[in-house]
Design an enzyme around this catalytic site. Structure first.
Site, PDB file in Angstrom:
ATOM      1  N   GLY A 177       0.781  -1.233   0.000  1.00  0.00           N
ATOM      2  CA  GLY A 177       0.000   0.000   0.000  1.00  0.00           C
ATOM      3  C   GLY A 177       0.810   1.278   0.000  1.00  0.00           C
ATOM      4  N   HIS A 220     -10.198  -8.141  -4.041  1.00  0.00           N
ATOM      5  CA  HIS A 220      -8.776  -8.477  -4.137  1.00  0.00           C
ATOM      6  C   HIS A 220      -8.658  -9.993  -3.926  1.00  0.00           C
ATOM      7  CE1 HIS A 220      -4.393  -7.246  -3.178  1.00  0.00           C
ATOM      8  NE2 HIS A 220      -4.423  -8.550  -3.356  1.00  0.00           N
ATOM      9  N   GLU A 300      -0.018  -7.972  -9.154  1.00  0.00           N
ATOM     10  CA  GLU A 300       1.369  -8.215  -8.754  1.00  0.00           C
ATOM     11  C   GLU A 300       1.549  -9.672  -8.349  1.00  0.00           C
ATOM     12  OE1 GLU A 300       2.488  -5.911  -5.354  1.00  0.00           O
ATOM     13  OE2 GLU A 300       0.927  -6.737  -4.067  1.00  0.00           O
ATOM     14  N   ARG A 304       7.277 -14.463  -1.900  1.00  0.00           N
ATOM     15  CA  ARG A 304       7.579 -14.869  -0.523  1.00  0.00           C
ATOM     16  C   ARG A 304       6.364 -15.543   0.090  1.00  0.00           C
ATOM     17  NH1 ARG A 304       4.340 -11.203   1.896  1.00  0.00           N
ATOM     18  NH2 ARG A 304       4.247  -9.093   1.036  1.00  0.00           N
TER      19      ARG A 304
END
Length: 519
Positions: A177, A220, A300, A304
């Site tokens: 963010g 999302h 994106e 990880r």
């Protein structure tokens, strides 16, 4: 996650890693320690000078003092400790250096296995423009925008006019963010460009920006993937991370209430094909926006383990951290996509030391009483305990509360119960925020978007609740205090009547004895 039903998705013929340095702290460091212990791998932890009493130091096999807290970002110092302690691998966790290509590159140079993708892959996917090019090449839908870094405010204004408002200006090296600004009209471009660039420099030491179409009130959705070095890739279903504040995730769940079987298959297939096309290895997350018309767009890829990985673990019974370590050792995926089964539903609330009624202001301090909830389907991922210090220089996460049920409604009911049971005293927490969200009919129905907090006026309601608690009339405050004092004194007086004083009784007995002697 049910350990009795835990599924192993990889086959490893020969163990390659014997000792892992955990380049992180708190909840995720403790999570990695546990995974290593179950795999028979020694763990080495690092800690700052004020964390010597942390649970990670207590449970790690070896520990090394880093000194100041800023040294969690000192690449050379961490590598030196890894070599000194005889580690053959480093697990970066999430945050800090987990997506730093320089760190991964130095690990490669010093012959230490970085548990994650290669430095080249981290660099490629860390650059949002480069990542979008790679996804576009793999036929994954992307949002309309400029496919290169912006060179000036003038170019940003020109691009915005061409794309059409609203647009979003984002940091090319960004995440979490940071360095993002939504722009709804032409005259706001200049301020948005300057503030986003400044924030990006402070957060990532890189002020590069790009611009794209802004999707209003999307969901999302992210897909968890595992990829081995032999070219096999699978996804473990999706997580819905739509409850956000300023692009920061607050609540996650799996599976998403918005996806049916057909859309899940389409989006999952797009994620897997993209990962295969770029030659990715390890655990990762492909993230999408889903609009009101059920169109999805790549935003994106995170290279990880995610904060919210436990949500997927609860519905798949797979230990993602163990699988991540085994993939780094060269393990081969043992299952095909059609073998992956999702069971039940899981919801996660991030319990942070923040005051939600004061715009989520940090609330550092000492936790004087800590009692987490329990019962069927409840998982707590935390390194918190009574006496634990929440310091301002680190992330304010106290715990990840995850509730699993056979259905979404059962998972929700368990979450509501767990939030009521959770006791954290000494600091303010986000528990009241989560309680309020869970009570909303729209959340219960699964009608959630990234604008849920604004649309349901959650912040306003939290402030009203706080004001009602703090603004009792003076006469009521006086009445409460005097009533309490009166009751206390009355109780004390009654107790004194009923309770014999041992010193007084002893004195009376002594007086009686003396009287009998005189006679």
């Amino acid at each position: 996650m049910n350990k009795g039903k835990e599924r192993t998705y990889t086959i490893l013929k020969k163990r390659g890693i014997k000792r892992v340095l955990i380049a992180n702290r708190g909840e995720i460091a403790l999570r990695i320690i546990r995974a290593c212990r179950e795999l028979g791998i020694e763990s080495v932890v690092i800690y700052s000078e004020d964390e010597k009493d942390s649970l990670t130091v207590k449970f790690g096999d070896k520990s090394y003092n880093l000194g100041k807290s800023k040294n969690y970002l000192d690449i050379k110092k961490i590598i030196k400790i890894a070599k000194k302690s005889g580690c053959d691998a480093i697990h970066p966790g999430y945050g800090f250096l987990s997506q730093n290509p320089k760190f991964a590159r130095l690990c490669e140079k010093r012959k230490i296995k970085f548990i994650g993708p290669s430095s080249r892959m981290i660099e490629k996917l860390g650059d949002k423009i480069e990542a979008k090019r790679a996804m576009h090449k793999a036929n994954v839908p992307i949002l309309e925008g400029v496919k290169e870094d912006l060179r000036s405010e003038k170019q940003a204004a020109s691009a915005a006019k061409k794309i059409g408002f609203p647009v979003i200006i984002k940091a090319s090296a960004g995440g979490g963010g940071k360095g993002m600004r939504i722009v709804t009209k032409q005259e706001d471009i200049s301020n948005a460009y300057q503030s986003a660039s400044k924030e990006a420099i402070n957060a990532f030491s890189d002020g590069s920006l790009y611009i794209e179409k802004y999707v209003e009130e999307p969901r999302h959705i992210e897909f968890q993937i595992l990829a081995d070095k032999h070219g096999s890739v699978i996804h473990l279903g999706e997580r819905d991370c739509s409850i956000q504040r300023r692009h920061q995730k607050l609540i996650e769940e799996a599976p998403s209430p918005a996806l049916d079987g057909e859309l899940r298959e389409t989006m999952g297939e797009a994620a897997v094909n993209a990962v295969k096309a770029i030659g990715y290895e390890g655990a990762g997350t492909v993230e999408f926006l889903l609009d009101k018309s059920r169109n999805f767009y790549f935003i994106e890829m995170n290279t990880r383990i995610q904060v919210e990985h436990g949500v997927t673990e609860m519905v798949t019974n797979v230990d993602l951290v163990k699988e991540q370590i085994k993939l780094a050792e060269g393990a081969k995926l043992a299952y095909k996509q059609e073998d992956i089964k999702v069971e039940g539903h899981a919801i996660e609330c991030r319990i942070n030391a923040e005051d939600p009624s004061n715009n989520f202001a940090p609330s550092p301090g000492t936790v004087v009483n800590y009692l987490p909830p329990g019962g069927p389907g409840i998982r707590i991922s935390s390194s918190c305990h009574t006496g634990c210090e929440i310091t301002p220089q680190f992330d304010s996460l106290i715990a990840l509360l995850i509730c699993h049920g056979k259905t979404r409604q059962e998972a929700l009911a368990r979450m509501i119960r767990s939030l009521d049971e959770y006791i954290v005293e000494g600091v303010k927490t986000t528990i009241p925020f989560h309680k309020l969200v869970m009570s909303k009919r729209q959340f219960s129905r699964g009608n959630i978007t990234t604008s849920f907090i604004e649309n349901n006026k959650i912040m306003e309601e939290l402030k009203e609740i706080k004001q009602k608690k703090e603004t009792l009339p003076k006469d009521k405050r006086v009445l409460i205090v005097t009533t309490a004092v009166t009751q206390y004194l009355a109780k004390k007086q009654q107790n004194n009547k009923n309770k014999s004083n041992p010193w007084l009784m002893a004195a009376r007995q002594d007086a009686m004895n003396q009287s009998s002697f005189e006679e």
